[in-house]
Structure formats: C-alpha cells, structure tokens
Design a protein around this motif. Structure first.
Motif, PDB file in Angstrom:
ATOM      1  N   UNK A  22       0.836  -1.202   0.000  1.00  0.00           N
ATOM      2  CA  UNK A  22       0.000   0.000   0.000  1.00  0.00           C
ATOM      3  C   UNK A  22       0.868   1.248   0.000  1.00  0.00           C
ATOM      4  N   UNK A  23       0.450   2.286  -0.699  1.00  0.00           N
ATOM      5  CA  UNK A  23       1.215   3.539  -0.724  1.00  0.00           C
ATOM      6  C   UNK A  23       1.230   4.212   0.648  1.00  0.00           C
ATOM      7  N   UNK A  24       2.085   5.191   0.778  1.00  0.00           N
ATOM      8  CA  UNK A  24       2.138   6.005   1.990  1.00  0.00           C
ATOM      9  C   UNK A  24       2.384   7.455   1.568  1.00  0.00           C
ATOM     10  N   UNK A  25       1.875   8.373   2.353  1.00  0.00           N
ATOM     11  CA  UNK A  25       2.087   9.792   2.089  1.00  0.00           C
ATOM     12  C   UNK A  25       3.116  10.322   3.090  1.00  0.00           C
ATOM     13  N   UNK A  26       4.166  10.956   2.560  1.00  0.00           N
ATOM     14  CA  UNK A  26       5.245  11.484   3.386  1.00  0.00           C
ATOM     15  C   UNK A  26       5.356  12.986   3.196  1.00  0.00           C
ATOM     16  N   UNK A  27       5.796  13.669   4.220  1.00  0.00           N
ATOM     17  CA  UNK A  27       6.008  15.115   4.132  1.00  0.00           C
ATOM     18  C   UNK A  27       7.333  15.457   3.468  1.00  0.00           C
ATOM     19  N   UNK A  28       8.282  14.537   3.520  1.00  0.00           N
ATOM     20  CA  UNK A  28       9.583  14.761   2.893  1.00  0.00           C
ATOM     21  C   UNK A  28       9.954  13.503   2.111  1.00  0.00           C
ATOM     22  N   UNK A  29      11.166  13.477   1.567  1.00  0.00           N
ATOM     23  CA  UNK A  29      11.573  12.338   0.756  1.00  0.00           C
ATOM     24  C   UNK A  29      11.738  11.064   1.570  1.00  0.00           C
ATOM     25  N   UNK A  31      10.439   8.817   4.973  1.00  0.00           N
ATOM     26  CA  UNK A  31       9.385   8.740   5.988  1.00  0.00           C
ATOM     27  C   UNK A  31       9.954   9.044   7.370  1.00  0.00           C
ATOM     28  N   UNK A  32       9.228   9.852   8.108  1.00  0.00           N
ATOM     29  CA  UNK A  32       9.719  10.213   9.437  1.00  0.00           C
ATOM     30  C   UNK A  32       8.672  10.013  10.520  1.00  0.00           C
ATOM     31  N   UNK A  33       7.516   9.490  10.162  1.00  0.00           N
ATOM     32  CA  UNK A  33       6.432   9.249  11.116  1.00  0.00           C
ATOM     33  C   UNK A  33       6.053  10.508  11.890  1.00  0.00           C
ATOM     34  N   UNK A  34       5.835  11.594  11.154  1.00  0.00           N
ATOM     35  CA  UNK A  34       5.377  12.816  11.802  1.00  0.00           C
ATOM     36  C   UNK A  34       3.923  12.632  12.216  1.00  0.00           C
ATOM     37  N   UNK A  35       3.420  13.552  12.995  1.00  0.00           N
ATOM     38  CA  UNK A  35       2.035  13.471  13.462  1.00  0.00           C
ATOM     39  C   UNK A  35       1.061  13.480  12.278  1.00  0.00           C
ATOM     40  N   UNK A  36       1.341  14.313  11.271  1.00  0.00           N
ATOM     41  CA  UNK A  36       0.467  14.377  10.096  1.00  0.00           C
ATOM     42  C   UNK A  36       0.518  13.079   9.284  1.00  0.00           C
ATOM     43  N   UNK A  37       1.715  12.538   9.103  1.00  0.00           N
ATOM     44  CA  UNK A  37       1.847  11.283   8.368  1.00  0.00           C
ATOM     45  C   UNK A  37       1.095  10.154   9.065  1.00  0.00           C
ATOM     46  N   UNK A  38       1.222  10.090  10.385  1.00  0.00           N
ATOM     47  CA  UNK A  38       0.516   9.055  11.144  1.00  0.00           C
ATOM     48  C   UNK A  38      -0.990   9.256  11.108  1.00  0.00           C
ATOM     49  N   UNK A  39      -1.439  10.515  11.176  1.00  0.00           N
ATOM     50  CA  UNK A  39      -2.881  10.796  11.130  1.00  0.00           C
ATOM     51  C   UNK A  39      -3.469  10.371   9.790  1.00  0.00           C
ATOM     52  N   UNK A  40      -2.755  10.658   8.707  1.00  0.00           N
ATOM     53  CA  UNK A  40      -3.223  10.269   7.378  1.00  0.00           C
ATOM     54  C   UNK A  40      -3.241   8.747   7.256  1.00  0.00           C
ATOM     55  N   UNK A  41      -2.174   8.093   7.669  1.00  0.00           N
ATOM     56  CA  UNK A  41      -2.101   6.630   7.582  1.00  0.00           C
ATOM     57  C   UNK A  41      -3.225   5.986   8.392  1.00  0.00           C
ATOM     58  N   UNK A  42      -3.477   6.489   9.588  1.00  0.00           N
ATOM     59  CA  UNK A  42      -4.545   5.935  10.427  1.00  0.00           C
ATOM     60  C   UNK A  42      -5.918   6.151   9.799  1.00  0.00           C
ATOM     61  N   UNK A  43      -6.157   7.345   9.270  1.00  0.00           N
ATOM     62  CA  UNK A  43      -7.452   7.648   8.665  1.00  0.00           C
ATOM     63  C   UNK A  43      -7.692   6.780   7.429  1.00  0.00           C
ATOM     64  N   UNK A  44      -6.663   6.626   6.606  1.00  0.00           N
ATOM     65  CA  UNK A  44      -6.793   5.798   5.416  1.00  0.00           C
ATOM     66  C   UNK A  44      -7.047   4.338   5.795  1.00  0.00           C
TER      67      UNK A  44
END
Length: 184
Positions: A22-29, A31-44
């Motif tokens: 499955x794809x993932x959305x990252x804020x930078x090149x 993955x750093x598991x930022x709060x936004x990245x985790x929120x998106x992953x959880x919601x998806x």
C-alpha cells in the motif's frame, strides 16, 4: 471481466501486483512518522481508502474509466464544489464506481472557458440494495471536484485495458469450449 476467467485473472493479477504494498504519504523524501503522516495513515486504514482506490483501479482497467467519489464532511451537497476541509478527518469515504455507474451529465461547451470540453457534472447511479424493487437509486448530480477519474489519461475518454486482447480471448474461449478434440 465477470464472464471471462482469463480476463478476470489478467486484471486481478495486475491489480494484486500493483497494490502489493500500500502507498504512503510522506512530508519529505524520507518517511519520518510525523504526526500528520501518522494521522493520514490511520485515517486511510480506518476508512479503507487504499482498498477503495484499488477497487477504482480495477474498475478502470475493465472499462474506459472508473471513478473514485470522495465523500467529505464539508456540509455541502454533492453537486457543489468541495468546500473548506479542516483536517484529514473530513474525508469520510471513497466510493469506487464503474464507468456505467458514473456518467457525465453535463459538459462545458463554452470554448472560452478554462474547462472547455470537460465534465461540469456527473450522475452516479447507485445499485439498489433491495433487489426485490429492482430500481437503481441515483444521485442526480456530483460535482467534478468530488470525483477522481481513474483512466489511462485521467479523462472519461480512456480505453479499457482489456480491449486490445478481447478478440484473442474470444478465440481462446472457443478453443477452451470445444475442448482438445474439437480444436484438433
């Protein structure tokens, strides 16, 4: 697709490989598991967003295009453009739709418009859950900002990935139906 096992296998195997990870959305090149990245992953994950997009991809391979209808919590009707969203939590669901379920109901015919020759509205025909009545329910209009078109070129003017091999599959079905002795 549903009547020809070879076509079905071709699409399903391709989709299975494409969506193996499955794809993932990252804020930078990286993955750093930022709060936004985790929120998106959880919601998806909670809303099965990637699975819905995978089903839209499958439908797009079968037909000329498919649609992924975004249901968002913006307080507006489906025929209005997507309004202001405050967070990823405003994405409620994605409904994958077959080509025949999602038809252009209105085109932009003004040659001076920036969206000339593009859809202005779609009509989504939802299959009836209660088969006894046999009547489809239809959302009369859905604004294009709420629809992701899944096709080779991102328009409703695509071509089925199954079309080029369709005639060969029909011949193969004849051979399969006749059996070895009939083929010989």
């Amino acid at each position: 697709y549903t009547r020809n096992s070879i076509a079905s296998s071709a699409v399903d195997k391709t989709i299975g490989k494409t969506w193996e990870t499955l794809p993932a959305l990252w804020e930078s090149e990286k993955p750093s598991d930022t709060a936004d990245e985790l929120a998106i992953a959880n919601r998806f994950r909670e809303r099965n967003i990637w699975q819905a997009l995978m089903n839209a991809d499958r439908r797009g391979m079968v037909g000329a295009y498919s649609g992924a209808i975004m249901i968002v919590r913006d307080g507006l009707a489906l025929e209005q453009p997507v309004g202001k969203l405050s967070s990823i939590d405003d994405l409620v669901a994605i409904i994958p739709a077959w080509e025949l379920q999602l038809q252009v109901s209105q085109w932009d015919v003004d040659p001076r418009s920036d969206t000339y020759a593009e859809p202005l509205m779609y009509q989504f025909t939802e299959f009836e859950i209660d088969k006894a009545q046999g009547k489809p329910q239809a959302f009369t209009l859905i604004h294009p900002s709420r629809v992701l078109i899944w096709s080779e070129d991102g328009t409703v003017n695509g071509r089925s990935d199954l079309e080029p091999g369709f005639n060969d599959l029909i011949d193969l079905e004849k051979i399969k139906g006749a059996g070895g002795e009939g083929f010989w």
